[in-house]
Motif scaffolding. Structure first.
Motif, PDB file in Angstrom:
ATOM      1  N   UNK A 188       0.917  -0.889  -0.033  1.00 14.03           N
ATOM      2  CA  UNK A 188      -0.041  -0.134   0.056  1.00 14.03           C
ATOM      3  C   UNK A 188       1.279   1.104  -0.135  1.00 14.03           C
ATOM      4  N   UNK A 189       2.566   1.358  -0.011  1.00 16.54           N
ATOM      5  CA  UNK A 189       2.440   2.691  -0.325  1.00 16.54           C
ATOM      6  C   UNK A 189       2.213   2.936  -1.110  1.00 16.54           C
ATOM      7  N   UNK A 190       2.182   4.349  -1.539  1.00 12.64           N
ATOM      8  CA  UNK A 190       1.017   5.527  -2.615  1.00 12.64           C
ATOM      9  C   UNK A 190       2.164   5.761  -3.717  1.00 12.64           C
ATOM     10  N   UNK A 191       4.062   5.471  -3.533  1.00 12.53           N
ATOM     11  CA  UNK A 191       5.012   6.041  -4.741  1.00 12.53           C
ATOM     12  C   UNK A 191       5.533   5.472  -4.654  1.00 12.53           C
ATOM     13  N   UNK A 192       6.626   4.623  -5.407  1.00 14.13           N
ATOM     14  CA  UNK A 192       7.235   3.988  -5.578  1.00 14.13           C
ATOM     15  C   UNK A 192       8.644   4.617  -7.013  1.00 14.13           C
ATOM     16  N   UNK A 193       9.476   4.930  -6.351  1.00 12.09           N
ATOM     17  CA  UNK A 193      10.698   5.090  -6.820  1.00 12.09           C
ATOM     18  C   UNK A 193      12.348   5.114  -5.729  1.00 12.09           C
ATOM     19  N   UNK A 194      13.269   5.276  -7.217  1.00  7.88           N
ATOM     20  CA  UNK A 194      14.615   4.834  -6.835  1.00  7.88           C
ATOM     21  C   UNK A 194      15.615   6.050  -6.968  1.00  7.88           C
ATOM     22  N   UNK A 195      16.074   6.276  -6.081  1.00 16.10           N
ATOM     23  CA  UNK A 195      16.773   7.654  -6.762  1.00 16.10           C
ATOM     24  C   UNK A 195      18.733   7.825  -6.235  1.00 16.10           C
ATOM     25  N   UNK A 196      18.763   8.318  -6.678  1.00 20.67           N
ATOM     26  CA  UNK A 196      20.734   8.767  -6.373  1.00 20.67           C
ATOM     27  C   UNK A 196      20.574   9.619  -6.187  1.00 20.67           C
ATOM     28  N   UNK A 197      21.171   9.770  -5.174  1.00 19.74           N
ATOM     29  CA  UNK A 197      21.586  11.830  -5.416  1.00 19.74           C
ATOM     30  C   UNK A 197      23.661  11.681  -4.725  1.00 19.74           C
ATOM     31  N   UNK A 198      23.880  12.654  -5.616  1.00 22.16           N
ATOM     32  CA  UNK A 198      25.522  12.760  -5.641  1.00 22.16           C
ATOM     33  C   UNK A 198      25.923  14.776  -4.832  1.00 22.16           C
ATOM     34  N   UNK A 199      26.027  14.422  -3.988  1.00 22.04           N
ATOM     35  CA  UNK A 199      26.877  15.502  -3.209  1.00 22.04           C
ATOM     36  C   UNK A 199      28.487  15.628  -3.904  1.00 22.04           C
ATOM     37  N   UNK A 200      29.159  16.761  -4.764  1.00 18.56           N
ATOM     38  CA  UNK A 200      30.304  16.233  -5.212  1.00 18.56           C
ATOM     39  C   UNK A 200      30.192  17.682  -5.960  1.00 18.56           C
ATOM     40  N   UNK A 201      31.572  16.996  -7.303  1.00 18.27           N
ATOM     41  CA  UNK A 201      31.492  18.053  -8.086  1.00 18.27           C
ATOM     42  C   UNK A 201      31.576  16.864  -9.724  1.00 18.27           C
ATOM     43  N   UNK A 202      30.338  17.095 -10.073  1.00 12.28           N
ATOM     44  CA  UNK A 202      29.098  17.940 -10.510  1.00 12.28           C
ATOM     45  C   UNK A 202      28.749  16.843  -9.524  1.00 12.28           C
ATOM     46  N   UNK A 203      27.424  18.340  -8.489  1.00 14.26           N
ATOM     47  CA  UNK A 203      26.381  17.502  -7.639  1.00 14.26           C
ATOM     48  C   UNK A 203      25.257  17.292  -8.587  1.00 14.26           C
ATOM     49  N   UNK A 204      24.418  15.813  -8.488  1.00 11.39           N
ATOM     50  CA  UNK A 204      23.382  15.597  -9.540  1.00 11.39           C
ATOM     51  C   UNK A 204      22.643  14.806  -8.426  1.00 11.39           C
TER      52      UNK A 204
END
Length: 331
Positions: free
Chosen positions: A270-286
Motif C-alpha cells: 500500500x505504499x503510495x509511490x514507488x521510486x529509486x533515487x540516487x543523489x550525489x553531493x560533489x562535483x558535479x552535484x546531481x
C-alpha cells in the motif's frame, strides 16, 4: 546455445525459467529443488510455457546424471544466507560449473563475513569456476548503479540512495520477509530472530564504498516497521490498521566519523509511490530518479540471466558486480 541448470524452483526460480524459455540463446536443461512434492514433475506442470521434457530432481547429482553433457552455468535461487549457500555452490562446483546466485549476502560478503568469503573463494578456485552474487537489490540499484554513475564525478562528498517501493505486486515470500501483516509483538519477535528484514543493505554499502575507493570505519543500520494507518491488502496478505505493512531500513557508512554513504530502503504493502533515487553531493552535484521504481522480481530474474556471459568470461573465484565484465541484455 548455453545450457543452464537451475537450483531452486520457488517463485523466483519459476519466473527465471519463464524468462529463459523466451530466449533464443540459452535454455534450462536441468532443475533441482529439495521439495519432495516437486520431485519428478515436469516444468510444464508449473507453467504451460515451460518444457515438458525437463523434470525436477532433488539433487544436483541426480539432475546431472540424467544429462549426457555438462551445463554451462548454474543459477541458484534458494537462500539469503551465505553460510547456507556455500554447500550448494560446492555441490555444483565439483562438476566445474560456474555459479550465479541471488543470495543477498553473496552480493558483497568480504567485509561482513571474511572467513566464509575466503572459504567460498577457495572452493571456486580449486574447481576452476567463477561465482557471482547478483540481483536487483543488492547487486544493482543501490550499489552497482550508483558506482557507475559516480564515474562522472571529479570529487564526491556524499552519496545518498533511496529505494521506496509498493510491495503489493511483489511475490509472497518477499511480502512475508518484510513483515507485512504482523502485529507489533510478532514483528519484534521475528526482527530479534533475524527473520524479518531486507537482507543486503550493509552489503550494498560496502560494495559501493569499495567501488569508489572508500575504506569505511563503521557501517550502521536501523530497522523499523511501517505501520498501517488503515486496512490495506495485497492479493495474499491482509493488513489491519495498526499492523506492519512493511519495513523501513536505513544504513550509513562512515569515514573518520563523517557519513559518506546513506542508504534508505522502504518496502510496504500500500505504499503510495514507488521510486529509486540516487543523489550525489560533489562535483558535479546531481540527483536522478526512476519514477515508479524498478520491479524487484522482474529485474532480479533478468539481471541474473543477463550476467551469464559475464560470469563465463570471469576468472575463477568469488566475484561481485563491481569486478565482472559489464553485463548486457541477452536475446
Amino acid at each position: 546455445m548455453k545450457h543452464i541448470i537451475q537450483v531452486g524452483f520457488g517463485p523466483l526460480g519459476i519466473k527465471t525459467a519463464q524468462y529463459i524459455a523466451k530466449k533464443e540463446t540459452i535454455k534450462t536443461v536441468a532443475v533441482v529443488d529439495l521439495n519432495p512434492e516437486m520431485a519428478g514433475k515436469s516444468l510444464n506442470e508449473f507453467c504451460a510455457t515451460l518444457s515438458d521434457d525437463v523434470y525436477i530432481s532433488q539433487s544436483v547429482d541426480g539432475a546431472l546424471n540424467q544429462l549426457n553433457f555438462k551445463p554451462d552455468v548454474a543459477i541458484i535461487t534458494t537462500v539469503s544466507s551465505l553460510e547456507k549457500l556455500i554447500p550448494q555452490v560446492e555441490t555444483v562446483a565439483k562438476y566445474g560449473i560456474p555459479v550465479i546466485s541471488t543470495c543477498e549476502e553473496l552480493s558483497y560478503p568480504w567485509d561482513l563475513q571474511p572467513e566464509l568469503s575466503k572459504k567460498l573463494d577457495d572452493i571456486c578456485k580449486a574447481n576452476d569456476i567463477a561465482c557471482l552474487g547478483t540481483g536487483v537489490n543488492p547487486g544493482f540499484l543501490m550499489d552497482y548503479l550508483p558506482s557507475v554513475m559516480s564515474s562522472i564525478c571529479k570529487d564526491i562528498k556524499h552519496i545518498s540512495i533511496e529505494r521506496v517501493q509498493d510491495a503489493t505486486p511483489r511475490r509472497i515470500p518477499f511480502q512475508r520477509k518484510i513483515g507485512a501483516g504482523l502485529d507489533m509483538e510478532a514483528f519484534k519477535k521475528k526482527e530479534a530472530e533475524g527473520m524479518l528484514r531486507h537482507v543486503g543493505l550493509k552489503e550494498s554499502v560496502y560494495l559501493l564504498a569499495n567501488s569508489i575507493g572508500l575504506k569505511l570505519d563503521k557501517v550502521t543500520e536501523s530497522l523499523d516497521p511501517v505501520i498501517a494507518e488503515q486496512d490495506v491488502a495485497s492479493e495474499a496478505i491482509k493488513v489491519a490498521q495498526g499492523e506492519a505493512r512493511g519495513v523501513e531500513q536505513v544504513a550509513h557508512g562512515y569515514v573518520n566519523g563523517n557519513c559518506k554513504i546513506r542508504m534508505h530502503f522502504k518496502a510496504a504493502i500500500g505504499e503510495p509511490r514507488s521510486f529509486d533515487r540516487i543523489s550525489v553531493e560533489g562535483t558535479p552535484n546531481f540527483s536522478t530518479e526512476i519514477d515508479g521504481g524498478i520491479n524487484g522480481d522482474i529485474a532480479t530474474c533478468a539481471i541474473t540471466i543477463n550476467c551469464i556471459n559475464s560470469i563465463l568470461k570471469a576468472k575463477p573465484g568469488l566475484h561481485t558486480m563491481a569486478d565482472i565484465g559489464v553485463p548486457g541484455y541477452i536475446n
